[in-house]
Design an enzyme around this catalytic site. Structure first.
Site, mmCIF file in Angstrom:
data_model
loop_
_atom_site.group_PDB
_atom_site.id
_atom_site.type_symbol
_atom_site.label_atom_id
_atom_site.label_comp_id
_atom_site.label_asym_id
_atom_site.label_seq_id
_atom_site.Cartn_x
_atom_site.Cartn_y
_atom_site.Cartn_z
ATOM 1 N N GLU A 182 0.844 -1.198 0.000
ATOM 2 C CA GLU A 182 0.000 0.000 0.000
ATOM 3 C C GLU A 182 0.882 1.252 0.000
ATOM 4 O O GLU A 182 0.953 1.993 0.968
ATOM 5 C CB GLU A 182 -0.960 -0.070 1.199
ATOM 6 C CG GLU A 182 -1.871 -1.299 1.096
ATOM 7 C CD GLU A 182 -2.605 -1.667 2.383
ATOM 8 O OE1 GLU A 182 -2.503 -0.925 3.377
ATOM 9 O OE2 GLU A 182 -3.281 -2.722 2.390
ATOM 10 N N ARG A 234 2.126 -8.312 0.772
ATOM 11 C CA ARG A 234 1.314 -7.634 1.790
ATOM 12 C C ARG A 234 1.891 -7.782 3.210
ATOM 13 O O ARG A 234 1.833 -6.871 4.023
ATOM 14 C CB ARG A 234 -0.090 -8.249 1.739
ATOM 15 C CG ARG A 234 -1.011 -7.942 2.902
ATOM 16 C CD ARG A 234 -2.324 -8.711 2.701
ATOM 17 N NE ARG A 234 -3.173 -8.751 3.882
ATOM 18 C CZ ARG A 234 -4.190 -7.921 4.095
ATOM 19 N NH1 ARG A 234 -4.454 -6.964 3.252
ATOM 20 N NH2 ARG A 234 -4.941 -8.058 5.166
HETATM 21 ZN ZN ZN Z 1 -3.994 -2.493 4.409
#
Ligand code: ZN
Length: 419
Positions: A182, A234
């Site tokens: 992100e 992630r």
């Molecule tokens: Zn997140």
């Protein structure tokens, strides 16, 4: 002969390792919009498997869920969705190409940049930490920077303290980058820091009345891995004991109702909660900083992407905290200021409209254990068109609007001080 053998084994090894893009070749992202509780329930079961990569999580009826499938798993996903009665659209038809396009755009923007740090391109972990150190040297009356531990792979983690008032001032704790891919999150958090230090006269009231404790990139190994190997990584990068499956989901790892809902005990899953609560050293480091300043902390903001959501606890249950109306009211004001800048619309997510619970999030822990009243998870731009590959031109607009929202939060705690 020996040389030949070494060369042959090297070539074999090289062939066995996927190139950064090869494992994404043929991958696609499917968007579905669940219409029944049953569909949400099924999707929240599917997320625990390690077949698919959920770019967004099932939350509520009518809210889109984006699921990436690698080429090999696409037929299976299609037939599963069909059986469920879930219509899908292809959100990203060529993930590898999208990743490559962002990479090229970012490299181009970086080549143009004249400073070590700017907001026209994304920056590496080392660039971010070097910049933090430079702020402590350049603005000693505004901020200090402290090493607060090391990551699993040995990267130094830093906390920046920003403010001109006493240590007893209300504190706002901000973190970014808990999920490695992100990228807009650390970019926005560093934008916020820069805005304050560059315009400290304009924001003199806020800086005198509130202390900020900021960690822009709290999953350094994962973030570095998104630069070197897999843009869509992630989790953290710790060994799990299962060959080929590394890392825990750091936002399932916090020790408050840990593993009670929406988390996986499978080390290969993207929502693996870790072997025990706080198994991840990076989350221990952040936790310890929150505990250190706990007595003064009034707000905790953790930045993610994507979805354009401003959320508050609880995540582990669909019940609401008793003071939810106060949290909701401040969220409404913050979002309205955010939208006022570029027209970006955000949903305010309360448990009342969320069906899928996920335990082990940092926001739940900050409120439930850390006693930080105003605890928020913010999902930044966009709503899926670019997703994690948000173009670098959107860093500044995202920073601008998010900064306005943050000012509302900061001013809220300042108000009693203004006579
Ligand atoms: Zn997140």
């Amino acid at each position: 002969m020996k040389t030949l053998l070494v060369l042959a084994s090297f070539l074999l090894l090289a062939a066995a390792l996927p190139t950064p893009k090869s494992f994404l070749h043929g991958a696609q992202v499917f968007r579905v919009v669940p219409k029944t509780e049953g569909q949400i329930h099924y999707l929240s079961g599917l997320i625990k498997s390690d077949h698919y990569d959920f770019w967004t999580e099932p939350r509520a009826i009518g809210k889109p869920v984006d699921i990436m499938a690698k080429a090999f798993h696409i037929p299976q996903l299609k037939s599963t969705l069909l059986k469920l009665g879930l219509k899908y659209e292809i959100l990203v038809s060529n993930v590898a190409q999208q990743v490559e396009a962002l990479h090229m755009a970012n490299e181009k923007a970086r080549a143009k940049g004249t400073k070590a740090m700017d907001w026209t391109s994304y920056h590496t972990y080392d660039e971010i930490t070097e910049w933090l150190d430079s702020l402590a040297t350049d603005y000693p009356s505004l901020c200090t920077v402290e090493d607060v531990g090391t990551s699993y792979e040995g990267r130094t983690m830093k906390l920046l303290k920003l403010g001109t008032g006493p240590a007893t001032n209300p504190g706002i704790f901000i973190d970014g980058g808990i999920h490695a891919r992100e990228w807009i999150s650390p970019a926005t958090v560093t934008y916020i820091i820069n805005e304050f230090v560059q315009n400290s006269d304009t924001y003199a009231d806020i800086l005198a009345g509130v202390n900020f404790y900021i960690m822009p990139s709290i999953n350094p190994d994962g973030y570095a891995y998104t630069w070197s190997n897999d843009r869509l990584w992630r989790k953290t990068r710790s060994e799990t004991g299962t060959p080929g499956c590394r890392g825990a989901d750091p936002n399932r790892n916090w020790g408050f109702h840990w593993m009670e809902a929406g988390a996986s005990s499978n080390p290969c899953s993207d929502i693996f909660a870790g072997s025990v609560e706080f198994s991840e050293v990076e989350m221990q480091n952040v936790r310890d900083q929150i505990l250190k300043y706990q007595d003064t902390l009034v707000a905790y903001l953790t930045f993610h992407s994507y979805s354009q959501l401003w959320m508050y606890p609880w995540g582990y249950t669909t019940d609401l905290p008793s003071d939810w109306q106060e949290l909701d009211s401040l969220a409404q004001d913050a979002v309205s200021a955010l939208t006022g800048v570029h027209g970006t619309s955000y949903d305010i997510g309360s448990s009342t409209n969320i069906l899928y619970a996920a335990a082990g999030g940092s926001d739940d822990w900050a409120k439930g254990v850390g006693n930080v009243k105003y605890s928020y998870t913010i999902e930044l731009r966009d709503t899926g068109f670019w997703g994690f590959q948000l173009p670098p031109e959107q860093i500044i607009p995202t920073g601008e609007e998010t900064f306005e929202a943050l000012k509302v939060v900061a001013n809220f705690f300042l108000t009693p001080r203004k006579e």
